[in-house]
Design an enzyme around this catalytic site. Structure first.
Site, PDB file in Angstrom:
ATOM      1  N   ASP A  13       0.880  -1.172   0.000  1.00  7.02           N
ATOM      2  CA  ASP A  13       0.000   0.000   0.000  1.00  7.02           C
ATOM      3  C   ASP A  13       0.917   1.222   0.000  1.00  7.02           C
ATOM      4  O   ASP A  13       2.130   1.105   0.185  1.00  7.02           O
ATOM      5  CB  ASP A  13      -0.890  -0.023   1.255  1.00  7.02           C
ATOM      6  CG  ASP A  13      -1.793   1.207   1.362  1.00  7.02           C
ATOM      7  OD1 ASP A  13      -2.351   1.613   0.327  1.00  7.02           O
ATOM      8  OD2 ASP A  13      -1.928   1.769   2.463  1.00  7.02           O
ATOM      9  N   SER A  14       0.310   2.382  -0.156  1.00  3.98           N
ATOM     10  CA  SER A  14       1.080   3.620  -0.085  1.00  3.98           C
ATOM     11  C   SER A  14       1.710   3.795   1.301  1.00  3.98           C
ATOM     12  O   SER A  14       2.693   4.501   1.454  1.00  3.98           O
ATOM     13  CB  SER A  14       0.172   4.809  -0.365  1.00  3.98           C
ATOM     14  OG  SER A  14      -0.901   4.803   0.555  1.00  3.98           O
ATOM     15  N   CYS A  76      -4.269  -1.428  -1.965  1.00  2.00           N
ATOM     16  CA  CYS A  76      -4.484   0.017  -2.113  1.00  2.00           C
ATOM     17  C   CYS A  76      -5.417   0.199  -3.296  1.00  2.00           C
ATOM     18  O   CYS A  76      -5.152  -0.330  -4.387  1.00  2.00           O
ATOM     19  CB  CYS A  76      -3.133   0.680  -2.383  1.00  2.00           C
ATOM     20  SG  CYS A  76      -3.233   2.391  -2.899  1.00  2.00           S
ATOM     21  N   ASN A  77      -6.498   0.923  -3.097  1.00  2.00           N
ATOM     22  CA  ASN A  77      -7.448   1.136  -4.194  1.00  2.00           C
ATOM     23  C   ASN A  77      -6.859   2.007  -5.290  1.00  2.00           C
ATOM     24  O   ASN A  77      -7.127   1.809  -6.466  1.00  2.00           O
ATOM     25  CB  ASN A  77      -8.719   1.792  -3.667  1.00  2.00           C
ATOM     26  CG  ASN A  77      -9.625   0.798  -2.972  1.00  2.00           C
ATOM     27  OD1 ASN A  77     -10.523   0.253  -3.579  1.00  2.00           O
ATOM     28  ND2 ASN A  77      -9.365   0.544  -1.700  1.00  2.00           N
ATOM     29  N   THR A  78      -6.061   2.991  -4.892  1.00  2.00           N
ATOM     30  CA  THR A  78      -5.489   3.914  -5.874  1.00  2.00           C
ATOM     31  C   THR A  78      -4.594   3.141  -6.846  1.00  2.00           C
ATOM     32  O   THR A  78      -4.719   3.264  -8.072  1.00  2.00           O
ATOM     33  CB  THR A  78      -4.692   5.022  -5.163  1.00  2.00           C
ATOM     34  OG1 THR A  78      -5.470   5.508  -4.068  1.00  2.00           O
ATOM     35  CG2 THR A  78      -4.368   6.154  -6.094  1.00  2.00           C
ATOM     36  N   GLU A 156      -5.104   8.455   9.371  1.00  2.00           N
ATOM     37  CA  GLU A 156      -3.712   8.190   9.750  1.00  2.00           C
ATOM     38  C   GLU A 156      -3.257   9.037  10.921  1.00  2.00           C
ATOM     39  O   GLU A 156      -2.323   8.678  11.631  1.00  2.00           O
ATOM     40  CB  GLU A 156      -2.787   8.392   8.552  1.00  2.00           C
ATOM     41  CG  GLU A 156      -2.341   7.054   8.087  1.00  2.00           C
ATOM     42  CD  GLU A 156      -1.443   7.049   6.906  1.00  2.00           C
ATOM     43  OE1 GLU A 156      -0.454   7.788   6.896  1.00  2.00           O
ATOM     44  OE2 GLU A 156      -1.739   6.278   5.984  1.00  2.00           O
ATOM     45  N   CYS A 188     -11.188   2.667  -0.198  1.00  2.00           N
ATOM     46  CA  CYS A 188      -9.847   3.028   0.249  1.00  2.00           C
ATOM     47  C   CYS A 188      -9.543   2.113   1.418  1.00  2.00           C
ATOM     48  O   CYS A 188     -10.414   1.893   2.278  1.00  2.00           O
ATOM     49  CB  CYS A 188      -9.800   4.490   0.684  1.00  2.00           C
ATOM     50  SG  CYS A 188      -8.226   4.964   1.431  1.00  2.00           S
ATOM     51  N   THR A 189      -8.335   1.582   1.445  1.00  2.00           N
ATOM     52  CA  THR A 189      -8.038   0.578   2.479  1.00  2.00           C
ATOM     53  C   THR A 189      -7.861   1.200   3.862  1.00  2.00           C
ATOM     54  O   THR A 189      -7.752   0.482   4.846  1.00  2.00           O
ATOM     55  CB  THR A 189      -6.805  -0.258   2.081  1.00  2.00           C
ATOM     56  OG1 THR A 189      -5.727   0.614   1.743  1.00  2.00           O
ATOM     57  CG2 THR A 189      -7.124  -1.143   0.903  1.00  2.00           C
ATOM     58  N   HIS A 190      -7.874   2.518   3.944  1.00  2.00           N
ATOM     59  CA  HIS A 190      -7.878   3.164   5.266  1.00  2.00           C
ATOM     60  C   HIS A 190      -9.273   3.144   5.905  1.00  2.00           C
ATOM     61  O   HIS A 190      -9.414   3.204   7.117  1.00  2.00           O
ATOM     62  CB  HIS A 190      -7.479   4.644   5.146  1.00  2.00           C
ATOM     63  CG  HIS A 190      -6.027   4.880   4.954  1.00  2.00           C
ATOM     64  ND1 HIS A 190      -5.348   4.502   3.827  1.00  2.00           N
ATOM     65  CD2 HIS A 190      -5.111   5.481   5.756  1.00  2.00           C
ATOM     66  CE1 HIS A 190      -4.078   4.871   3.937  1.00  2.00           C
ATOM     67  NE2 HIS A 190      -3.911   5.462   5.096  1.00  2.00           N
TER      68      HIS A 190
HETATM   69  N1  DGL Z   1      -4.849   3.276   1.095  1.00  2.00           N
HETATM   70  C1  DGL Z   1      -4.889   4.025  -0.141  1.00  2.00           C
HETATM   71  C2  DGL Z   1      -6.034   3.508  -1.027  1.00  2.00           C
HETATM   72  O1  DGL Z   1      -6.656   2.484  -0.756  1.00  2.00           O
HETATM   73  C3  DGL Z   1      -5.117   5.514   0.021  1.00  2.00           C
HETATM   74  C4  DGL Z   1      -4.142   6.348   0.733  1.00  2.00           C
HETATM   75  C5  DGL Z   1      -3.299   7.223  -0.152  1.00  2.00           C
HETATM   76  O2  DGL Z   1      -3.777   8.218  -0.718  1.00  2.00           O
HETATM   77  O3  DGL Z   1      -2.128   6.898  -0.261  1.00  2.00           O
HETATM   78  O4  DGL Z   1      -6.328   4.132  -2.028  1.00  2.00           O
END
Ligand code: DGL
Length: 272
Positions: A13-14, A76-78, A156, A188-190
């Site tokens: 992930d990011s 990570c979705n992005t 975060e 988004c995984t957050h």
């Molecule tokens: N966890 C990332 C996602 O699922 C988003 C956080 C980021 O912008 O890096 O897209």
């Protein structure tokens, strides 16, 4: 393909948000060993260009392949939105690659939702990945996307259940485009960390909206795939390793928000 059940599952992930996916996978598959990479040097991914995300994905994907992962999960979705096909090509027959979108799209279709809200980063929303994939399976589903860029940094920073998060969540979910939805995808995984707050928001308004968190759906999907392909690790549990591209104590502390146990982060300067 790597059919060795003892090989690890790689995830990235990011940053540390993808640990929600790591948690969900270990809940489904407790004997697996994980190799996690958090690209903390490049956080956030949400406002980066697709080309940049593909470059990061290529570098991290090569690292996870060097660890002989049987499966690589883009947690990570992005990155799942813009770099999945590229990583599949890179992995070739060395590892199975999963994104965090396809299983959720299948769930939306199977449950026959008609008006789907999607919240995620700018990158995820601008890619139209959810909209395109849902409408490719059923053009009659209305998909309403909203970029919610404040949520990942807010989570975060530990604001997950208080006045600040209430206000930010309320502001976003009251957006005109998200009225009249029957489900909301937390793309988004957050966001699993604020799932309850979002459900409470709808409950308080007496609105019936199902809230889908990607991490659990993806973990169930991966488990099914692994059982079907005979690559579940039934032996004694191996160890999990957590790498980051940039180490700070505050990242290490923040992992406790996302991961059930306390973990040691290992700095791995992949990009230097
Ligand atoms: N966890 C990332 C996602 O699922 C988003 C956080 C980021 O912008 O890096 O897209």
């Amino acid at each position: 393909m790597n059919t060795n059940a003892q090989s690890p599952i790689g995830l990235f992930d990011s940053g540390i948000g993808g640990l929600t996916v790591a948690n969900a996978i270990l809940q489904q598959l407790p004997n697996e060993s994980l190799v996690y990479f958090g690209d903390t040097a490049h956080l956030p991914y949400g406002d980066k260009s697709a080309d940049t995300i593909r470059y990061f994905t290529k570098t991290i994907g090569s690292f996870l392949l060097s660890k002989e992962c049987k499966i690589i999960v883009i947690a990570c979705n992005t990155a799942s939105s813009v770099a999945f096909e590229m990583l599949q090509q890179l992995a070739g027959d060395k590892a199975h690659v999963f994104n965090v979108i396809d299983a959720v799209v299948d769930e939306v279709i199977n449950r026959k939702y008609k008006n789907v809200g999607v919240i995620g980063t700018l990158g995820t929303v601008n890619s139209n990945a959810y909209k395109n994939k849902i409408n490719a399976k059923n053009p009659n589903v209305n998909v309403h996307q909203l970029a919610t860029p404040l949520l990942a940094p807010m989570i975060e920073s530990g604001f997950v259940d208080g006045q600040i998060s209430h206000l930010v969540i309320e502001e976003y979910l009251n957006a005109p485009s998200l009225q009249d939805i029957d489900t909301l995808v937390l793309a988004c995984t957050h966001y699993p960390l604020i799932k309850k707050e979002i459900e409470d928001f709808y409950a308080a308004k007496n609105k019936k909206v199902d809230v889908l968190a990607t991490n659990e759906i993806v973990a169930v999907h991966i488990k099914k795939f692994m059982i079907e392909n005979g690559i579940v690790n039934y032996e004694k549990k191996g160890r999990n390793t957590f790498y980051v591209s940039d180490y700070t104590e505050s990242f290490e502390k923040t992992t406790q928000l996302f991961y059930k146990e306390s973990i040691d982060l290992i700095q791995m300067p992949l990009f230097k």
